[in-house]
Enzyme design. Structure first.
Site, PDB file in Angstrom:
ATOM      1  N   SER A 189       2.283   3.095  -2.881  1.00  0.00           N
ATOM      2  CA  SER A 189       2.552   2.922  -4.664  1.00  0.00           C
ATOM      3  C   SER A 189       1.213   2.637  -5.256  1.00  0.00           C
ATOM      4  CB  SER A 189       3.868   2.685  -4.618  1.00  0.00           C
ATOM      5  OG  SER A 189       4.125   1.479  -5.318  1.00  0.00           O
ATOM      6  N   TYR A 236      12.546 -20.698 -17.725  1.00  0.00           N
ATOM      7  CA  TYR A 236      12.029 -20.072 -16.980  1.00  0.00           C
ATOM      8  C   TYR A 236      11.338 -18.819 -18.382  1.00  0.00           C
ATOM      9  CZ  TYR A 236      11.010 -16.086 -14.091  1.00  0.00           C
ATOM     10  OH  TYR A 236      10.646 -14.925 -13.214  1.00  0.00           O
ATOM     11  N   GLY A 238       0.397  -0.821  -0.217  1.00  0.00           N
ATOM     12  CA  GLY A 238      -0.534   0.166   0.065  1.00  0.00           C
ATOM     13  C   GLY A 238       0.392   1.389   0.237  1.00  0.00           C
TER      14      GLY A 238
END
Length: 321
Positions: free
Chosen positions: A43, A196, A41
């Site tokens: 940005s 990946y 909380g």
């Protein structure tokens, strides 16, 4: 809502659309009897959600990693609203140890818990393992929030039971959940650097958010607990999440500029699902632009959701030993 609705801001059945802001969707709502935790909380849409919930009277706990950023966010909210009730507790959601420490500190406050917004996240990160040896996007976006939610459930259940007010959990997912590995969740190679993909790993973690929501929703309904859990896609919003994005994302943004939201618009669906009275009893749904939308087939697969639940529990247990 569709592409046309996103581009034009056309309102859906809820009366809101892509152009609606967090203040719009919470207009005239009194949240002074509610306590909310918002991860990440400090940005972007997390900060905007914290600001708006505090503006509506909620007691807001900002859970974030960076103390400096958290205190600056708290001061900003208080400057705009001196009567705001806002606190900060440190949380690195990628760390199982930090999650457990956060929960201990929160429970020590001896306050109720009505709303949990699992907002923090990372996106498109190069391959990296967390301190617990878990691929970073999966660790941050899913495992940390899965554990946090489970550890806070008893507090949410007791709050709902004692207050008579329905508890709400909001998981921040993304339309990116549709772009994952071919098997949905790469159970056999979750921490394997071979094969990946930064983008598929992100999509996998966002699919995990939806599967977590759906699995927990079923469990809570079976228990008869007065708590709902839903997932949201905030839309395309320029925030710190894009810090790992390269030139290709800049090109994409230039080509799709009509689809992008500002931060107050990006926080709207989160705040709508967390506070709006029309969603009393609505659970296990996926929201975009403040309206229910249809997720991927993977996201509605109950067997996959249950498999992920068991996998997550075992993964956390193996780290905790």
């Amino acid at each position: 809502m569709g592409l046309y609705g996103v581009m034009t801001g056309k309102k859906g059945k809820s009366g809101f659309g892509s152009a609606s802001t967090a203040e719009d969707v919470t207009h005239s709502i009194d949240a002074s009897h509610l306590t909310a935790i918002i991860t990440g909380g400090t940005s972007g849409i997390g900060l905007e959600a914290a600001r708006v919930l505090a503006m509506r009277g909620a007691h807001v706990i900002i859970a974030a990693r960076n103390p400096k950023a958290a205190n600056e966010s708290k001061e900003m909210i208080l400057q705009m609203n001196p009567n705001a009730r806002v606190e900060y507790i440190q949380l690195d959601v990628s760390s199982i140890k930090s999650v457990r420490s956060f929960v201990d500190q929160f429970l020590a406050l001896n306050v109720p818990l009505n709303i949990l917004i699992n907002n923090a996240g990372v996106m498109f990160c190069p391959f990296k393992l967390s301190e617990d040896g878990i691929e970073s996007q999966f660790a941050t976006n899913h495992i940390g929030h899965f554990l946090l939610t489970n550890l806070l459930l008893d507090k949410m259940k007791s709050t709902a039971r004692e207050s008579g007010v329905q508890g709400r959990i909001v998981n921040l997912s993304s339309i990116a959940h549709t772009y994952t590995y071919p098997e949905g969740i790469k159970f056999q190679g979750i921490n394997d650097p071979d094969g990946y993909s930064e983008r598929r790993a992100y999509g996998q973690s966002k699919l995990a958010n939806l599967l977590h929501s759906n699995a927990l929703s079923r469990r809570l309904q079976e228990e008869g607990v007065n708590i709902t859990i839903n997932s949201v896609h905030p839309g395309l919003v320029t925030t710190n999440l894009f810090r790992h994005s390269g030139f290709s994302m800049k090109v994409f943004k230039a080509m799709t500029f009509l689809l992008w939201k500002n931060i107050p618009q990006g926080a709207a669906t989160t705040c709508y699902v967390a506070l709006h009275p029309d969603l009393e009893g609505v659970t296990g749904k996926y929201f975009g632009d403040c309206n229910i939308v249809t997720p991927s087939k993977f996201a509605t697969n109950n067997s996959l959701a249950d498999k992920l639940w068991d996998f997550s529990v075992k993964l956390i247990d193996s780290v905790s030993k």
